[in-house]
Design a protein around this motif. Structure first.
Motif, mmCIF file in Angstrom:
data_model
loop_
_atom_site.group_PDB
_atom_site.id
_atom_site.type_symbol
_atom_site.label_atom_id
_atom_site.label_comp_id
_atom_site.label_asym_id
_atom_site.label_seq_id
_atom_site.Cartn_x
_atom_site.Cartn_y
_atom_site.Cartn_z
ATOM 1 N N HIS A 1 7.956 1.317 -2.075
ATOM 2 C CA HIS A 1 6.953 2.058 -2.860
ATOM 3 C C HIS A 1 5.646 1.270 -3.007
ATOM 4 N N ALA A 2 5.287 0.545 -1.964
ATOM 5 C CA ALA A 2 4.052 -0.243 -1.989
ATOM 6 C C ALA A 2 2.834 0.662 -2.193
ATOM 7 N N ARG A 3 1.850 0.126 -2.883
ATOM 8 C CA ARG A 3 0.576 0.813 -3.077
ATOM 9 C C ARG A 3 -0.393 0.376 -1.987
ATOM 10 N N ILE A 4 -0.876 1.344 -1.214
ATOM 11 C CA ILE A 4 -1.694 1.062 -0.032
ATOM 12 C C ILE A 4 -3.085 1.666 -0.205
ATOM 13 N N GLY A 5 -4.105 0.835 -0.193
ATOM 14 C CA GLY A 5 -5.478 1.325 -0.208
ATOM 15 C C GLY A 5 -5.960 1.552 1.212
ATOM 16 N N LEU A 6 -6.449 2.763 1.492
ATOM 17 C CA LEU A 6 -7.067 3.023 2.796
ATOM 18 C C LEU A 6 -8.444 3.632 2.574
ATOM 19 N N TYR A 7 -9.032 4.298 3.550
ATOM 20 C CA TYR A 7 -10.398 4.807 3.392
ATOM 21 C C TYR A 7 -10.617 5.990 4.324
ATOM 22 N N TYR A 8 -11.642 6.763 4.033
ATOM 23 C CA TYR A 8 -12.055 7.844 4.920
ATOM 24 C C TYR A 8 -12.752 7.251 6.147
ATOM 25 N N GLU B 1 -15.106 5.407 12.705
ATOM 26 C CA GLU B 1 -14.102 4.356 12.714
ATOM 27 C C GLU B 1 -12.799 4.840 13.354
ATOM 28 N N LEU B 2 -11.917 3.884 13.627
ATOM 29 C CA LEU B 2 -10.565 4.222 14.048
ATOM 30 C C LEU B 2 -9.957 5.119 12.974
ATOM 31 N N PRO B 3 -9.393 6.275 13.348
ATOM 32 C CA PRO B 3 -8.898 7.219 12.344
ATOM 33 C C PRO B 3 -7.859 6.604 11.401
ATOM 34 N N THR B 4 -7.972 6.938 10.116
ATOM 35 C CA THR B 4 -7.034 6.425 9.121
ATOM 36 C C THR B 4 -5.960 7.444 8.723
ATOM 37 N N GLN B 5 -6.040 8.662 9.253
ATOM 38 C CA GLN B 5 -4.982 9.635 8.967
ATOM 39 C C GLN B 5 -3.601 9.121 9.380
ATOM 40 N N PRO B 6 -3.463 8.407 10.513
ATOM 41 C CA PRO B 6 -2.135 7.857 10.857
ATOM 42 C C PRO B 6 -1.579 6.906 9.800
ATOM 43 N N ILE B 7 -2.456 6.211 9.070
ATOM 44 C CA ILE B 7 -1.979 5.335 7.993
ATOM 45 C C ILE B 7 -1.427 6.177 6.854
ATOM 46 N N LEU B 8 -2.126 7.260 6.527
ATOM 47 C CA LEU B 8 -1.639 8.158 5.483
ATOM 48 C C LEU B 8 -0.304 8.783 5.884
ATOM 49 N N ASP B 9 -0.184 9.187 7.145
ATOM 50 C CA ASP B 9 1.087 9.745 7.628
ATOM 51 C C ASP B 9 2.221 8.729 7.468
ATOM 52 N N TRP B 10 1.954 7.487 7.820
ATOM 53 C CA TRP B 10 2.935 6.404 7.713
ATOM 54 C C TRP B 10 3.342 6.183 6.263
ATOM 55 N N CYS B 11 2.357 6.174 5.361
ATOM 56 C CA CYS B 11 2.659 6.008 3.930
ATOM 57 C C CYS B 11 3.609 7.102 3.448
ATOM 58 N N GLN B 12 3.346 8.312 3.859
ATOM 59 C CA GLN B 12 4.146 9.435 3.376
ATOM 60 C C GLN B 12 5.553 9.428 3.970
ATOM 61 N N ARG B 13 5.699 8.961 5.198
ATOM 62 C CA ARG B 13 7.033 8.874 5.801
ATOM 63 C C ARG B 13 7.913 7.850 5.087
ATOM 64 N N LEU B 14 7.299 6.750 4.641
ATOM 65 C CA LEU B 14 8.061 5.626 4.103
ATOM 66 C C LEU B 14 8.069 5.569 2.584
ATOM 67 N N GLY B 15 7.435 6.516 1.937
ATOM 68 C CA GLY B 15 7.423 6.527 0.477
ATOM 69 C C GLY B 15 6.449 5.551 -0.142
ATOM 70 N N ILE C 1 -4.752 -3.589 1.053
ATOM 71 C CA ILE C 1 -5.995 -2.837 1.234
ATOM 72 C C ILE C 1 -6.326 -2.856 2.719
ATOM 73 N N ILE C 2 -6.390 -1.674 3.306
ATOM 74 C CA ILE C 2 -6.857 -1.529 4.689
ATOM 75 C C ILE C 2 -8.375 -1.537 4.640
ATOM 76 N N ILE D 1 -6.002 -6.162 5.265
ATOM 77 C CA ILE D 1 -5.695 -5.849 6.660
ATOM 78 C C ILE D 1 -6.853 -5.075 7.292
ATOM 79 N N GLY D 2 -7.382 -5.594 8.386
ATOM 80 C CA GLY D 2 -8.406 -4.874 9.139
ATOM 81 C C GLY D 2 -7.775 -3.806 10.023
ATOM 82 N N TRP D 3 -8.564 -2.782 10.316
ATOM 83 C CA TRP D 3 -8.090 -1.626 11.109
ATOM 84 C C TRP D 3 -9.271 -1.195 11.965
#
Length: 212
Positions: free
Chosen positions: A56-63, A68-82, A139-140, A178-180
């Motif tokens: 249940h880690a808290r992950i900061g990402l961005y629009y 930039e490299l799309p961040t939607q895949p990070i959001l998808d990953w967060c939702q898969r893993l809780g 934080i991404i 973490i850089g992305w």
């Protein structure tokens, strides 16, 4: 680039940084399909980040509003893993405030998050449940360029360095920074200023690097 390469701390301050427009122009020239494919490729390396995170880690990402490299895949990953995803808010304490705070994401797609356009041009969501950076596990960080030692060139506003600087100087272990980005944004050396906060790791389509 090779996955999981480590490099020593960067000491030299005589390097001349390349212009930001060199990278921002190259990002904007990419097609939507190319960006999407590279975002998916980068997301395959998130499993190596997962090894350092609590449940249940808290992950900061961005629009990714500026090519930039799309961040939607990070959001998808967060939702898969809780994991619990958050987005940054600029100026929550006033126009001169450079401390980022973070709001929870309840939507499955970044495109569906209600936003306003900040005066600096970025999208952001306003919400009463704001967290400080120290309350996040990761934080991404967006970037224009990054070097082989984790030194990051941002857009020049200083928001992430200001937000993360106190914790970094005190030796705080979280959040992980973490850089992305695309592989072409990685350069050999960047000039480091005293106020710059280096990254702990970097994820690109070709792999993951840990700097510390």
């Amino acid at each position: 680039m090779h996955p999981e390469l480590k490099h020593s701390e960067f000491q030299t301050s005589t390097v001349s940084n390349p212009p930001r427009r060199q990278f921002t122009r190259q990002r904007r020239q990419l097609s939507d399909g190319a960006r999407s494919n590279m975002g998916q490729a980068a997301s395959l390396h998130l499993t190596k980040l997962q090894q350092r995170l609590p449940a249940h880690a808290r992950i900061g990402l961005y629009y990714d509003g500026f090519g930039e490299l799309p961040t939607q895949p990070i959001l998808d990953w967060c939702q898969r893993l809780g994991y619990l995803p958050y987005l940054p808010v600029v100026g929550s304490l006033g126009d001169d405030d450079k401390q980022l705070r973070f709001v929870p994401i309840y939507q499955s797609k970044l495109l569906n998050v209600p936003t306003r356009i900040h005066s600096l041009g970025m999208k952001q969501n306003h919400h009463r449940r704001l967290l400080w950076a120290r309350e996040l596990d990761v934080i991404i960080c967006p970037l224009v360029a990054v070097d082989l030692n984790g030194n990051r060139m941002g857009m020049g506003g200083g928001f992430y360095d200001t937000t993360l600087g106190k914790g970094y100087r005190s030796g705080a272990k979280k959040p992980l920074k973490i850089g992305w980005c695309y592989d072409f944004q990685v350069v050999e050396q960047l000039q480091r200023q005293p106020w710059d906060v280096p990254l702990d790791g970097l994820i690109t389509p070709s792999g993951i690097r840990w700097f510390r």
